[in-house]
Each structure stands twice: as C-alpha cells, then as structure tokens.
Design a protein around this motif. Structure first.
Motif, mmCIF file in Angstrom:
data_model
loop_
_atom_site.group_PDB
_atom_site.id
_atom_site.type_symbol
_atom_site.label_atom_id
_atom_site.label_comp_id
_atom_site.label_asym_id
_atom_site.label_seq_id
_atom_site.Cartn_x
_atom_site.Cartn_y
_atom_site.Cartn_z
ATOM 1 N N PHE A 83 0.802 -1.228 0.000
ATOM 2 C CA PHE A 83 0.000 0.000 0.000
ATOM 3 C C PHE A 83 0.834 1.278 0.000
ATOM 4 O O PHE A 83 0.450 2.281 -0.574
ATOM 5 C CB PHE A 83 -0.926 0.028 1.213
ATOM 6 N N VAL B 62 5.185 2.680 4.471
ATOM 7 C CA VAL B 62 5.230 2.355 5.909
ATOM 8 C C VAL B 62 5.456 0.855 6.135
ATOM 9 O O VAL B 62 6.293 0.460 6.955
ATOM 10 C CB VAL B 62 3.926 2.804 6.616
ATOM 11 N N HIS C 246 0.989 8.700 5.034
ATOM 12 C CA HIS C 246 0.303 9.844 4.411
ATOM 13 C C HIS C 246 -1.176 9.875 4.784
ATOM 14 O O HIS C 246 -1.936 10.630 4.198
ATOM 15 C CB HIS C 246 0.447 9.767 2.895
ATOM 16 N N VAL D 284 -4.248 1.539 12.048
ATOM 17 C CA VAL D 284 -2.936 2.149 11.770
ATOM 18 C C VAL D 284 -3.064 3.647 11.479
ATOM 19 O O VAL D 284 -2.331 4.453 12.061
ATOM 20 C CB VAL D 284 -2.226 1.399 10.614
ATOM 21 N N TYR E 281 2.536 8.241 -2.240
ATOM 22 C CA TYR E 281 1.862 7.359 -1.286
ATOM 23 C C TYR E 281 0.434 7.809 -0.954
ATOM 24 O O TYR E 281 -0.164 7.295 -0.009
ATOM 25 C CB TYR E 281 2.729 7.203 -0.032
HETATM 26 S S1 SF4 Z 1 -2.929 5.097 6.124
HETATM 27 FE FE1 SF4 Z 1 -0.731 5.378 6.264
HETATM 28 S S2 SF4 Z 1 0.085 3.388 6.844
HETATM 29 FE FE2 SF4 Z 1 -2.002 3.060 6.075
HETATM 30 S S3 SF4 Z 1 -1.747 2.563 3.901
HETATM 31 FE FE3 SF4 Z 1 -2.133 4.751 4.064
HETATM 32 S S4 SF4 Z 1 -0.089 5.700 4.134
HETATM 33 FE FE4 SF4 Z 1 0.155 3.523 4.601
#
Ligand code: SF4
Ligand code: SF4
Length: 393
Positions: A51, A54, A77, A98, A218
């Motif tokens: 994804f 991270v 992000h 998360v 991202y």
């Molecule tokens: S919320 Fe943050 S950790 Fe989760 S997929 Fe998106 S950028 Fe990655």
C-alpha cells in the motif's frame, strides 16, 4: 486461521515488557506503545505491504523503539487504505487502526520536535493559537493603515501597495517572520533526523524522496487508484487537491521572489501589469490554492472519522481555512487593487500571510518538512542491504 490469530495476538502481547525491563529508546508514551503493539501485529500479517512505504519500512524492523515509531508515523500519508483493508480493524478484538494511531503519534511528534520546545504546547491548542495570531496580525495592519493613511477606504493612485504600507517595512517584517519559521522547522527536522541515528544521504536518495514528495506517491494507495476517504471506494481527489494547494502555494511564493527581483534587481517597483510575470504567477497560484483548499476542506469534512485523530481536526481545518483566506484575499486584492477597498483588502491579505508564517512551526504545516525527512530516511534505508542481519535477508 486460528493459528495465525494466536501468533498475531502473541506478537502484540510480546511488546509489553516486564516491569523495570524497558529497553533504551522503547516506547514510553501510551500512543507510542500502542503503535508498537499494532506494528508487531502488522509485521506478522503483512497484508498491506504494497500500500505505501510504511509497511516495507516496518518489515525492516523487528522492534519498534520510540524514534522508529515516530519515523513510521511521518512516513504515513494517512491515505486510509490500511484501515479499510484490515480484517483486524475495530470491532475486531485486535483493534488495529494504523491511520488513527499514526496520526495521533504525529500529533505527539509535532510537539516533541517543536522549537523552542516550550512552544510545542501550541499544537494542543492550535486552533486558538491560529485565531489569536490572525486576530493580532489583522489588528496590527488595520491600525497601521489607519495611522499611516487616516482611513481604510479610498482608491490609491496607480493601485500602488506601497502607498499604503512602506515597502521597507513589509520586506523586513515578512523576511523576519519567514526566517523564524524556517529556523524553527529546520531545528525540529534536524532533531527528528538525529534521533534516528546518522546516515549518509546520496544524490539518488534525495532524488527518490523529492520525487515521492512532489508526486505524493503514497496517496496513490499502492495501486494508483488513490485513497479511501469516506468509505471503501478509491479516489485520487485527495492527491489532486493536495497538489493544487501545494503547487499553488509554490507559484505564489515564486511570484513574490520574481517581484523582489524586479524591484531590487531591475529597479522596477510594483504594482505590475496583469500580463507581467509576477502577477500571472500570483493569479494562477492563487486560483490553484483556492480550488485545492476548497476541495481539501470538502474531503476533510466527509472523511471516515476512524481514519484520523479527532483531537487534531481543529488544527487541520484551521490550517486549510487560513490557506484559503491567504489565497482568496490575495486574488481579491489583485482584482480590486484600483478600487476604494484596496487598503482594507491589503490589511486583510497581509494579516493572513503574517499569521500563516508565525504559526507555520506550530501547526499543520509542520507535517510537510517532517514527511519529506521521513521519505528521505526511507530512501536511505532501502539502499541498506541486510539491515536486520538475518541470514535469509
Ligand atoms: S494510512 Fe498510512 S500506513 Fe495506512 S496505507 Fe495509508 S499511508 Fe500507509
Ligand atoms: S493493517 Fe491490518 S491487514 Fe494491514 S498489515 Fe496490519 S494487521 Fe494486516
């Protein structure tokens, strides 16, 4: 499946250390400990690996000390994809969220890396701080205009801004405010970098990080279809509005730089024709910022609440609102610079810009330099082979 869940539960529980046994640099704040718990579970699951940056960065670690969870928080992000995809998200007993946890951690990280440290408390009351800064800056320019001209109303010959406020005063005031913001943010980023330990930065790392920041790679959700905002649907709207805001801001900044060069380098003082380079840059940049901030505002108000930290909503909305005021008042000033409202519009625009500069190191703007630093760190790490020292790496 049950076996997998047992292993993941153990992974999450394993991060709770015995009393008096906390290793150096281990998470000490509740939100750091929660991030560490969650990342241990994610490290066993790894479903979201593609994804964003991270999850690959997480897999380069077996433990998550405080500095590392702050780093991962800034690398996030907040696209929301890993919340909508997660089979262990609430109401599952693992309660893995998360995006929210990393957003809360960023809030703590802004305070932790603020300079001077005492002013980090402003993040907790950012909307109030922003409102007070805006009110004070507006009052200062309104009173100054009254003192210098005796009135806030009345056309100015040639639409010349510097017949309202002297050029030298504005140049010194805004240079000082901007320099302060740059120094305060720079010290915070330097501290953030130091906590992660020394590492050499090559040109390829800098280029990769700059590319990821400039394209908001991202916010693409890992598959190029974009983020989740209010539900499971993907959309590139957030990335596009973010781009419009950022590049609009950059064009407005370029307009100021070009105008300064015209004035000091070429001896051509403002105001400039609508067809001149500084005015065109300012108008295109201003329109882009207005569209970008309005779009971001709409998305922010509709976003799934679980994706973010509710405590930071006033800071996010206040920052977007201030950018909108800066851009809107700048466009209004350009449109009506020959009219009677010009002195009042100019006080409004200058007050908004000054408030933006003063609050930059203690508000949402801080996410930009810290995220770029995290992207740079990620680019450095990706080039370090066998980081874990495991035989099969
Ligand atoms: S919320 Fe943050 S950790 Fe989760 S997929 Fe998106 S950028 Fe990655
Ligand atoms: S967020 Fe959920 S699905 Fe994604 S890696 Fe973590 S535990 Fe797995």
């Amino acid at each position: 499946m049950q076996q997998l869940e047992r292993l993941m539960r153990e992974a999450g529980e394993a991060v709770a250390p015995a009393a008096g046994m906390r290793p150096v640099g281990a998470p000490s704040e509740p939100v750091e400990a929660e991030a560490s718990r969650m990342l241990h579970i994610c490290n066993a699951c790894r479903y979201c690996e593609g994804f964003c940056a991270v999850f690959p960065a997480m897999t380069r670690r077996l433990e998550f000390p405080a500095a590392d969870v702050h780093y991962l928080a800034h690398l996030c992000h907040n696209c929301g994809a890993c919340l909508h995809a997660c089979q262990y998200a609430p109401p599952h007993e693992f309660a893995v969220n998360v995006p929210r946890t990393l957003a809360q951690l960023r809030g703590q990280s802004y305070r932790r890396h603020a300079w001077p440290r005492a002013l980090g408390a402003l993040y907790a009351r950012n909307a109030l701080a922003l409102s007070l800064a805006l009110a004070a800056a507006l009052a200062m320019f309104l009173l100054l205009a009254l003192a210098l001209r005796g009135s806030l109303w009345g056309a100015v010959a040639g639409g010349n801004f510097y017949r309202v406020f002297p050029h030298a005063l504005l140049a010194w005031l805004f240079s000082a405010a901007f320099a302060y913001a740059v120094v305060a943010l720079g010290v915070g980023v330097a501290r953030f970098w130091r906590e992660l330990g020394p590492d050499a930065i090559g040109a390829a790392c800098a280029a990769e990080a700059a590319g990821a920041a400039a394209t908001l790679r991202y916010l693409g959700g890992g598959h190029g279809e974009g983020c989740n905002n209010e539900d499971d649907r993907y959309s590139l709207a957030r990335r596009r509005f973010h781009h419009a805001t950022f590049y609009g801001f950059a064009l407005c900044f370029a307009a100021t730089v070009v105008a300064t060069f015209y004035d000091y380098g070429l001896g051509l003082p403002a105001p400039y024709a609508y067809t001149s380079l500084p005015t065109l840059l300012g108008i295109v940049g201003g329109v882009s910022m207005v569209l970008g901030t309005l779009g971001q505002l709409r998305l922010r108000l509709r976003r799934e609440p679980l994706q973010g930290d509710p405590a930071q909503a006033p800071m996010d909305l206040g920052f977007i609102g201030l950018l909108l005021l800066v851009a809107g008042s700048g466009l209004a000033l350009a449109a009506w610079r020959a009219g009677a409202a010009m002195p009042a519009l100019m006080a409004l625009h200058l007050g908004a810009v000054l408030a933006l500069f003063l609050t930059m190191p203690y508000g949402k703007f801080a996410h930009a330099p810290l995220r770029v630093a995290a992207l740079l760190r990620n680019a450095v790490e990706r080039r370090q082979p066998r980081r874990l020292g495991l035989a099969d790496e």
